[in-house]
Design an enzyme around this catalytic site. Structure first.
Site, PDB file in Angstrom:
ATOM      1  N   LYS A   1       0.836  -1.218   0.000  1.00  0.00           N
ATOM      2  CA  LYS A   1       0.000   0.000   0.000  1.00  0.00           C
ATOM      3  C   LYS A   1       0.864   1.258   0.000  1.00  0.00           C
ATOM      4  CE  LYS A   1      -1.028  -0.086   4.995  1.00  0.00           C
ATOM      5  NZ  LYS A   1       0.347  -0.250   5.340  1.00  0.00           N
TER       6      LYS A   1
ATOM      7  N   ARG B   1      -5.730   2.321  11.941  1.00  0.00           N
ATOM      8  CA  ARG B   1      -5.288   0.941  12.140  1.00  0.00           C
ATOM      9  C   ARG B   1      -6.194   0.188  13.109  1.00  0.00           C
ATOM     10  NH1 ARG B   1       0.119   1.364  10.201  1.00  0.00           N
ATOM     11  NH2 ARG B   1       1.325  -0.486  10.217  1.00  0.00           N
TER      12      ARG B   1
ATOM     13  N   ARG C   1      12.092  -6.772   1.971  1.00  0.00           N
ATOM     14  CA  ARG C   1      11.871  -5.357   1.636  1.00  0.00           C
ATOM     15  C   ARG C   1      13.088  -4.477   1.964  1.00  0.00           C
ATOM     16  NH1 ARG C   1       6.472  -2.501   3.598  1.00  0.00           N
ATOM     17  NH2 ARG C   1       7.294  -2.766   5.702  1.00  0.00           N
TER      18      ARG C   1
ATOM     19  N   ARG D   1      14.262  -2.194   7.168  1.00  0.00           N
ATOM     20  CA  ARG D   1      13.605  -1.651   8.361  1.00  0.00           C
ATOM     21  C   ARG D   1      13.804  -2.533   9.576  1.00  0.00           C
ATOM     22  NH1 ARG D   1       7.612   0.202   6.767  1.00  0.00           N
ATOM     23  NH2 ARG D   1       7.259  -0.651   8.851  1.00  0.00           N
TER      24      ARG D   1
ATOM     25  N   ARG E   1       3.175  -7.961  13.834  1.00  0.00           N
ATOM     26  CA  ARG E   1       2.483  -6.942  13.033  1.00  0.00           C
ATOM     27  C   ARG E   1       1.313  -7.551  12.267  1.00  0.00           C
ATOM     28  NH1 ARG E   1       7.284  -4.685   9.800  1.00  0.00           N
ATOM     29  NH2 ARG E   1       5.801  -3.304   8.798  1.00  0.00           N
TER      30      ARG E   1
HETATM   31  P1  AMP Z   1       3.886   1.083   8.989  1.00  0.00           P
HETATM   32  O1  AMP Z   1       5.060   1.717   8.384  1.00  0.00           O
HETATM   33  O2  AMP Z   1       2.616   1.731   8.592  1.00  0.00           O
HETATM   34  O3  AMP Z   1       3.874  -0.400   8.877  1.00  0.00           O
HETATM   35  O4  AMP Z   1       3.996   1.370  10.606  1.00  0.00           O
HETATM   36  C1  AMP Z   1       5.072   0.990  11.373  1.00  0.00           C
HETATM   37  C2  AMP Z   1       4.735   0.978  12.827  1.00  0.00           C
HETATM   38  O5  AMP Z   1       4.350   2.277  13.234  1.00  0.00           O
HETATM   39  C3  AMP Z   1       3.586   0.076  13.194  1.00  0.00           C
HETATM   40  O6  AMP Z   1       3.968  -1.252  13.407  1.00  0.00           O
HETATM   41  C4  AMP Z   1       3.107   0.718  14.463  1.00  0.00           C
HETATM   42  O7  AMP Z   1       3.956   0.359  15.562  1.00  0.00           O
HETATM   43  C5  AMP Z   1       3.334   2.176  14.169  1.00  0.00           C
HETATM   44  N1  AMP Z   1       2.126   2.756  13.543  1.00  0.00           N
HETATM   45  C6  AMP Z   1       2.015   3.227  12.295  1.00  0.00           C
HETATM   46  N2  AMP Z   1       0.770   3.686  12.084  1.00  0.00           N
HETATM   47  C7  AMP Z   1       0.088   3.483  13.206  1.00  0.00           C
HETATM   48  C8  AMP Z   1      -1.267   3.735  13.611  1.00  0.00           C
HETATM   49  N3  AMP Z   1      -2.158   4.266  12.787  1.00  0.00           N
HETATM   50  N4  AMP Z   1      -1.621   3.393  14.864  1.00  0.00           N
HETATM   51  C9  AMP Z   1      -0.743   2.884  15.727  1.00  0.00           C
HETATM   52  N5  AMP Z   1       0.525   2.601  15.406  1.00  0.00           N
HETATM   53  C10 AMP Z   1       0.948   2.907  14.164  1.00  0.00           C
END
Ligand code: AMP
Length: 367
Positions: free
Chosen positions: A13, A88, A127, A160, A171
């Site tokens: 995404k 989320r 990734r 990452r 996750r």
């Molecule tokens: P992402 O890059 O979107 O996969 O986000 C990485 C990490 O950031 C996630 O595993 C969460 O720990 C935190 N995170 C990102 N977006 C959110 C959200 N909307 N609510 C809570 N935690 C978030």
């Protein structure tokens, strides 16, 4: 356009979001990117978020909602935005709805990029992201030409910290437990569209674009329909306003007439009252006159009676006096007569005595 991109970690995404940004010139709002920035800068918020992020757990709603509110209200988000990684969980979805409703800018599309779990794991583990331009690679099926270097800008590629198998497992579980209900939430709202996130990135993007264009044209039609509806409504409103104005005028004329008539009636009533009052006053005066006359008559009658009585009294007094006089006269006459009789008797007695004396003398003489 206001779009929410939904998908499990590794669904691609983020990549699709970047392509959308390029095509539609809309800002990408990625909570994950913003949180990673905060962590890199070691801000108080970043330090707080790091623990949850390293464990593959969600950062607290409080922190994420504050970030979103600030970002969504920036001027560049006025024309629209692409939300990536937010909401989320259900609370975040509801809070976002409230925020956008209060801004008068509701969501137009929530797009789910669907990928099965095995593919997800392979994507996440392989990734790599360019630290300079954000370009994404996968060491298994889209590797860079030079290992660790970006094909586009030559920047360093990063793996990452949370893209390790243990954190990935967490996750994915978090996605299943907390984010899938959000997918259901949008499905119920009727704003959810799904595309399969498997295959070539460009093909996936074609599918994404098709959905976006579809929604866009619907929006245009809606806007047009809204405009036509608004025009009709305006026309109806004008008509209604005119009719209301006419009605109001008629009402006001009628009111004035009614007021006038009421005034007339009041005037008449007042005049009638005056006449009646005058009549009553005249009657009163007449009554008073009659009463006065009666009083005068009574007084005259009383005077007459008194005068009569006085005359009678005087007459009676006179009579009594006359009677008394007569009686006195009579008494005096009687007295005189008695006196005369007595005198006569005395004279007769004297004569008798004299005669007797004479007789005696004569007798004596004779003797
Ligand atoms: P992402 O890059 O979107 O996969 O986000 C990485 C990490 O950031 C996630 O595993 C969460 O720990 C935190 N995170 C990102 N977006 C959110 C959200 N909307 N609510 C809570 N935690 C978030």
């Amino acid at each position: 356009m206001r779009i929410v991109l939904l998908g499990a970690p590794g669904s691609g995404k983020g990549t699709q979001a970047k392509l959308l940004v390029e095509k539609y010139k809309l800002p990408q709002i990625s909570t994950g990117d913003m949180l990673r920035e905060a962590v890199a800068e070691a801000t108080p918020l970043g330090r707080q978020a790091k623990i949850a992020m390293d464990a593959g757990q969600l950062v607290s709603d409080e922190i994420v909602l504050a970030i979103i509110q600030e970002r969504v209200t920036r001027p560049d988000a006025r024309k629209g935005f692409i939300l990536d990684g937010f909401p989320r969980n259900l609370q975040q979805a509801e809070a976002l709805d409230q925020l956008l409703t209060s801004l008068g800018r509701p969501l137009n599309l929530s797009l789910l990029v669907a990928v099965d779990v095995d593919a997800l794991i392979q994507r996440l583990v392989g990734r790599r992201t360019c630290l300079s331009c954000g370009q994404m690679y996968n060491v298994y099926y889209a590797p860079p030409h030079i290992e660790g270097r970006c094909d586009e800008c030559g920047g360093r590629l990063r793996h990452r910290a949370d893209d390790n198998e243990e954190t990935i497992g967490n996750r994915l579980r978090v996605f299943e437990t907390h984010t899938l209900p959000v997918v259901e939430y949008y499905k119920e709202q009727g704003s959810l569209r799904t595309i399969q996130g498997v295959g070539e990135i460009s093909d996936i993007f074609k599918a994404v674009t098709k959905v976006v264009e579809d929604v866009k044209s619907n929006l245009k039609n809606e806007t047009r329909t809204d405009a036509i509806r608004a025009a009709f409504a305006k026309h109806r409103a004008t008509k209604a306003e005119k009719a209301a104005a006419e009605k109001a005028q008629k009402k006001s004329v009628k009111k004035k007439a009614t007021k006038k008539a009421a005034k007339k009636t009041v005037k008449k009533a007042v005049a009638k009252k005056k006449v009646a009052a005058k009549k009553v006053a005249t009657k009163k005066v007449a009554k008073k006159k009659v009463a006065k006359k009666k009083v005068v008559k009574k007084a005259v009658a009383r005077k007459k009676v008194t005068a009569k009585k006085t005359v009678k009294k005087v007459a009676t007094k006179k009579k009594v006096a006359a009677k008394k006089k007569v009686a006195a006269k009579k008494k005096a006459t009687v007295k005189k007569t008695v006196k005369k009789v007595a005198a006569r008797k005395k004279v007769a007695a004297k004569k008798k005595a004299t005669a007797k004396k004479t007789a005696r003398k004569a007798a004596r003489k004779k003797r």
